[in-house]
Write a protein that holds these residues in place. Structure first.
Motif, PDB file in Angstrom:
ATOM      1  N   VAL A 148      73.061 -11.622  50.732  1.00  0.00           N
ATOM      2  CA  VAL A 148      72.643 -13.084  50.627  1.00  0.00           C
ATOM      3  C   VAL A 148      70.970 -12.855  50.361  1.00  0.00           C
ATOM      4  O   VAL A 148      70.386 -12.030  51.084  1.00  0.00           O
ATOM      5  N   ARG A 149      70.411 -13.731  49.328  1.00  0.00           N
ATOM      6  CA  ARG A 149      68.939 -13.735  49.251  1.00  0.00           C
ATOM      7  C   ARG A 149      68.687 -15.142  48.841  1.00  0.00           C
ATOM      8  O   ARG A 149      69.365 -15.912  48.257  1.00  0.00           O
ATOM      9  N   GLY A 150      67.785 -15.698  49.464  1.00  0.00           N
ATOM     10  CA  GLY A 150      67.105 -16.890  49.403  1.00  0.00           C
ATOM     11  C   GLY A 150      67.536 -18.015  50.329  1.00  0.00           C
ATOM     12  O   GLY A 150      68.643 -17.440  51.340  1.00  0.00           O
ATOM     13  N   GLU A 151      67.031 -19.064  50.347  1.00  0.00           N
ATOM     14  CA  GLU A 151      67.598 -20.200  51.230  1.00  0.00           C
ATOM     15  C   GLU A 151      67.928 -21.273  50.584  1.00  0.00           C
ATOM     16  O   GLU A 151      67.574 -21.678  49.621  1.00  0.00           O
ATOM     17  N   GLY A 152      68.689 -22.167  51.366  1.00  0.00           N
ATOM     18  CA  GLY A 152      69.328 -23.788  50.878  1.00  0.00           C
ATOM     19  C   GLY A 152      69.925 -23.540  49.579  1.00  0.00           C
ATOM     20  O   GLY A 152      70.689 -22.704  49.159  1.00  0.00           O
ATOM     21  N   ASP A 153      69.310 -24.330  48.691  1.00  0.00           N
ATOM     22  CA  ASP A 153      69.707 -24.438  47.186  1.00  0.00           C
ATOM     23  C   ASP A 153      69.644 -23.095  46.411  1.00  0.00           C
ATOM     24  O   ASP A 153      70.126 -23.098  45.405  1.00  0.00           O
ATOM     25  N   ALA A 154      68.618 -22.426  46.873  1.00  0.00           N
ATOM     26  CA  ALA A 154      68.099 -21.202  46.055  1.00  0.00           C
ATOM     27  C   ALA A 154      68.672 -20.194  46.595  1.00  0.00           C
ATOM     28  O   ALA A 154      68.526 -18.959  46.090  1.00  0.00           O
ATOM     29  N   ARG A 155      70.004 -20.266  47.423  1.00  0.00           N
ATOM     30  CA  ARG A 155      70.411 -18.974  47.938  1.00  0.00           C
ATOM     31  C   ARG A 155      71.327 -18.479  46.695  1.00  0.00           C
ATOM     32  O   ARG A 155      72.006 -19.088  45.957  1.00  0.00           O
ATOM     33  N   ARG A 156      71.521 -16.969  46.861  1.00  0.00           N
ATOM     34  CA  ARG A 156      72.189 -16.084  45.718  1.00  0.00           C
ATOM     35  C   ARG A 156      73.102 -15.407  46.676  1.00  0.00           C
ATOM     36  O   ARG A 156      72.718 -14.673  47.620  1.00  0.00           O
ATOM     37  N   TYR A 157      74.248 -15.029  46.005  1.00  0.00           N
ATOM     38  CA  TYR A 157      75.235 -14.245  46.932  1.00  0.00           C
ATOM     39  C   TYR A 157      75.512 -13.123  46.050  1.00  0.00           C
ATOM     40  O   TYR A 157      75.676 -13.090  44.777  1.00  0.00           O
ATOM     41  N   SER A 158      75.757 -11.926  46.453  1.00  0.00           N
ATOM     42  CA  SER A 158      76.256 -10.613  45.806  1.00  0.00           C
ATOM     43  C   SER A 158      77.388  -9.945  46.611  1.00  0.00           C
ATOM     44  O   SER A 158      77.513  -9.981  47.837  1.00  0.00           O
ATOM     45  N   PHE A 159      78.483  -9.501  45.861  1.00  0.00           N
ATOM     46  CA  PHE A 159      79.570  -8.589  46.244  1.00  0.00           C
ATOM     47  C   PHE A 159      78.721  -7.136  46.834  1.00  0.00           C
ATOM     48  O   PHE A 159      79.693  -6.284  47.326  1.00  0.00           O
ATOM     49  N   SER A 160      77.487  -7.077  46.493  1.00  0.00           N
ATOM     50  CA  SER A 160      76.731  -5.554  46.987  1.00  0.00           C
ATOM     51  C   SER A 160      77.573  -4.725  46.822  1.00  0.00           C
ATOM     52  O   SER A 160      77.792  -3.894  45.845  1.00  0.00           O
ATOM     53  N   CYS A 161      77.980  -3.930  48.076  1.00  0.00           N
ATOM     54  CA  CYS A 161      78.790  -3.126  48.071  1.00  0.00           C
ATOM     55  C   CYS A 161      80.012  -2.647  47.602  1.00  0.00           C
ATOM     56  O   CYS A 161      80.448  -1.603  47.309  1.00  0.00           O
ATOM     57  N   ASN A 162      80.677  -3.676  47.291  1.00  0.00           N
ATOM     58  CA  ASN A 162      82.192  -3.751  46.651  1.00  0.00           C
ATOM     59  C   ASN A 162      82.565  -4.642  45.648  1.00  0.00           C
ATOM     60  O   ASN A 162      83.364  -5.502  45.947  1.00  0.00           O
ATOM     61  N   PRO A 163      81.750  -4.604  44.585  1.00  0.00           N
ATOM     62  CA  PRO A 163      82.384  -5.338  43.480  1.00  0.00           C
ATOM     63  C   PRO A 163      83.443  -4.563  42.756  1.00  0.00           C
ATOM     64  O   PRO A 163      84.240  -5.388  41.956  1.00  0.00           O
ATOM     65  N   GLU A 164      83.699  -3.361  42.788  1.00  0.00           N
ATOM     66  CA  GLU A 164      84.656  -2.622  42.171  1.00  0.00           C
ATOM     67  C   GLU A 164      86.095  -3.109  41.921  1.00  0.00           C
ATOM     68  O   GLU A 164      86.546  -3.221  40.710  1.00  0.00           O
TER      69      GLU A 164
END
Length: 714
Positions: A148-164
């Protein structure tokens, strides 16, 4: 939602308690959520849970009391409060409840050899087919860790280590959802997980997430895999393999000590080139071997740099990025990619625009979508627009929409971009490694992070669905993986014993070997140790035949051992046998040669060349003595083990490798009678809890350990 157990209850409610759970490979498992589901289902026989996954991670298990004394303090320090998977503990003991089943397509190497449950429920599948086959089993819940990056409505999410696999699976699940099936997608946030952008960022996929769980109790330590020691044998395998990497090419490597050795010697090739070449000279390589190096790889610095394309993003690959060795960008536009293959320095300019026009990747007049490509990739600055037969410039002037017109060319030269954009220097499918690796990923500057694209496994392991672009990107690819056994006829064994028990899994190895035969200029390189030692007995890893193979001999290509390189592609069976004998350990060459002759695969008057009749550890030691300081470090990429633990590792390894079961008690008796000086190893004894032995058993352990420490020092 901030409670994993509430999320588990909601999943049970939505699925009616019949859960078929898909989890990512390795690090990306949401352990707290998985344990919550496991405990709920275990407590209620009316529910059922089928888990489909791979590489379930758990603390290493000790094989003896001495190993336990070494491992437990280390594991407590490194793994800390890592939440172990309940189902993995049950699988190891063959103690799963009747209403829970676990299906995996890849194991932690060697960890589940003695689990009947794991062996029975293993699914043998290429990594590229995992999503297809998991979907076919009717998975109705998919869950994984999110960064996760950011807070509130600006939060963004990432599959990070395992999008594969997730990026492959989600469209399949969405199609079933739209057909009326109940599908539940859950993400569990971990605040220490490195945030990766590009394809790994959820973006539109966020709409398919039914629950995002941010449980404070789930913020336990991420699982890490400490770097293991690299012995002299491993170093020479890595040294030989590093000579096959072609400057300006593409690199894929696997995990483990041999991969670390390859990275180390690739770095020395770049940073200490004179020493690197001196070490190759000390090997006294035959002329045909040197010709092979110069034809297929090289021993010079990486003037053009490499592009990384590996299903696993390793700490070694990241080190090569930090060193500037992996730096060749690839672009998701076939026109630009082809132009950059033509020029060593590809940068915005009229020459680049002319090349794109000449090869019909853009037209004159420019269409709006073509202008967008030129600006998105940094060839031109933003602000230009197409207005019919005119190009509107950012300063509100306009010129003819004709790329050959002098006024247009003069104007475009003013509005060229400063540098190309969108270049990717590393494509990866998943990552896993030591704690320092995760820390380095978290510390990456934005520019470097944007050049790393964690993406779907098929984009990396396959050519299909994007052959034209991938072929252009993967110039001179070197797919470098490991095997524990190779045959004289070129087959390789990486995943399974001859009795059928699975060590790990095929993963993507077959994909990469097959891909190497399809890509122009590509080679598959399988690294293996020529021999192994256990219980005082040496055995060859080069065999005439083996009852199982991972890579069939019709896909044979290159095999590298500590004694050199066997180039097998396009060779006859007899030529392959000769090449493999040259890289086998000399203690086993005659027996192997006779087996080949008996089978009619080698002429009976054949003699192994003199240069290869001295393939033994002593030869390697003599060569190593000519290497400079830093040529053969035990931990070339750093370590979590302190100095005392490193000495203890060597001593315990000596006991395991040099003492057979039948001689163990004899050594123990001798150790009790031998006069050792405990003060010389006081720190090691203190670390093992044996400084003041209590009773005969601990006194015996102390003496065995002192014997091993003295033997290693000697």
């Amino acid at each position: 939602m901030d409670d994993a157990y509430q999320a588990a209850d909601r999943i049970i409610e939505l699925t009616g308690g019949q859960i078929r759970l898909g989890l990512p490979l390795g690090l990306g498992k949401p352990n707290r959520l998985v344990n919550a589901l496991y405990r709920r289902v275990k407590a209620d026989p009316a529910l059922s849970l089928d888990i489909y996954t791979a590489l379930s991670l758990g603390r290493p298990a000790a094989g003896s009391d001495l190993e336990r004394r070494f491992l437990e303090p280390f594991a407590d320090r490194v793994f800390g409060d890592y939440e172990e998977l309940d189902y993995l503990a049950a699988v190891r003991k063959d103690a799963l409840p009747d209403n829970i089943r676990v299906y995996e397509f890849f194991f932690q190497p060697g960890s589940l050899l003695n689990s009947e449950s794991a062996q029975r429920h293993y699914i043998s599948v290429n990594y590229t087919h995992a999503a297809r086959d998991i979907n076919a089993r009717g998975v109705n819940v998919v869950a994984q860790l999110l960064a996760v990056r950011g807070e509130g409505d600006a939060r963004r999410y990432s599959f990070s280590c395992n999008p594969e696999v997730t990026l492959e699976l989600l469209p399949m699940l969405q199609a079933r959802r739209e057909a009326g099936e109940t599908i539940v997608a859950v993400g569990q946030v971990h605040h220490d997980l490195p945030f990766m952008e590009n394809d790994a960022e959820l973006g539109g996929w966020y709409d398919q997430m039914d629950m995002v769980v941010d449980d404070p109790k789930a913020q336990t330590r991420l699982f890490s895999t400490p770097n293991m020691p690299v012995c002299l044998q491993d170093h020479f395998v890595g040294l030989h393999a590093s000579t096959l990497v072609r400057d300006g090419g593409t690199l894929q490597i696997g995990i483990g000590a041999l991969g670390d050795a390859l990275v180390h010697h690739s770095r020395r090739r770049e940073q200490h080139n004179d020493d690197y070449r001196g070490l190759l000279d000390a090997l006294e390589l035959p002329e045909e071997h040197r010709d092979l190096i110069h034809r297929e790889g090289g021993d010079g610095r990486f003037e053009l740099g490499l592009y990384g394309c590996s299903e696993m993003m390793t700490h070694g690959l990241l080190r090569l990025i930090d060193d500037g060795i992996i730096r060749r960008p690839v672009y998701d536009w076939i026109g630009l990619q082809r132009e950059c293959l033509e020029h060593a320095e590809c940068k915005p300019g009229l020459d680049l625009i002319d090349g794109l026009l000449r090869r019909c990747h853009i037209s004159s007049p420019l269409r709006p979508e073509q202008l967008k490509q030129l600006t998105d990739f940094g060839v031109l600055r933003y602000g230009l627009t197409v207005e019919g037969n005119r190009l509107r410039l950012p300063n509100d002037d306009s010129v003819p929409n004709d790329l050959d017109h002098p006024d247009t060319r003069e104007a475009l030269e003013t509005w060229l971009g400063d540098s190309l954009k969108g270049g990717i220097i590393m494509h990866g499918g998943f990552f896993l490694g030591p704690r320092s690796f995760y820390q380095r990923l978290r510390e990456l500057d934005d520019e470097t992070r944007r050049k790393i694209n964690m993406t779907r496994v098929n984009q990396i392991n396959d050519l299909y669905g994007g052959e034209t672009l991938r072929i252009a990107q993967r110039r001179d690819a070197r797919f470098i993986n490991t095997a524990f056994t190779v045959t004289l006829l070129g087959a390789a064994v990486s995943d399974q014993l001859d009795d059928g028990r699975v060590l790990s899994g095929v993963g993507g190895q077959y994909n990469f070997v097959s891909q190497a035969h399809e890509l122009p200029g590509a080679r598959s390189i399988l690294m293996t140790r020529a021999w192994r030692q256990r219980g005082g007995e040496a055995a060859s890893n080069v065999l005439f035949s083996y009852a199982h193979n991972t890579i069939p001999r019709h896909l044979r290509d290159m095999v590298v051992t500590e004694y050199g390189i066997a180039d097998l592609r396009g060779k006859s069976d007899e030529e392959v046998v000769m090449a493999m004998l040259n890289v086998a350990d000399s203690r086993f060459q005659v027996e192997l040669m006779e087996q080949a002759q008996k089978a009619g695969k080698l002429r009976h008057d054949y003699q192994i060349p003199e240069r290869f009749r001295h393939n033994n550890p002593e030869f390697l030691r003599r060569v190593a003595e000519q290497g400079s300081d830093g040529a053969f470090p035990t931990f070339p990429l750093g370590t979590d083990f302190d100095d005392t633990e490193q000495r203890l590792m060597k001593a315990l390894t000596w006991l395991k490798e040099t003492v057979s079961q039948k001689d163990y008690f004899k050594l123990a008796r001798e150790a009790l009678l031998h006069d050792h000086d405990p003060e010389q190893h006081a720190d090691a004894l203190q670390r093992m809890g044996l400084a003041e032995p209590d009773g005969l058993r601990e006194r015996l352990y102390q003496r065995l350990l002192l014997t091993a420490l003295d033997a290693d020092r000697g």
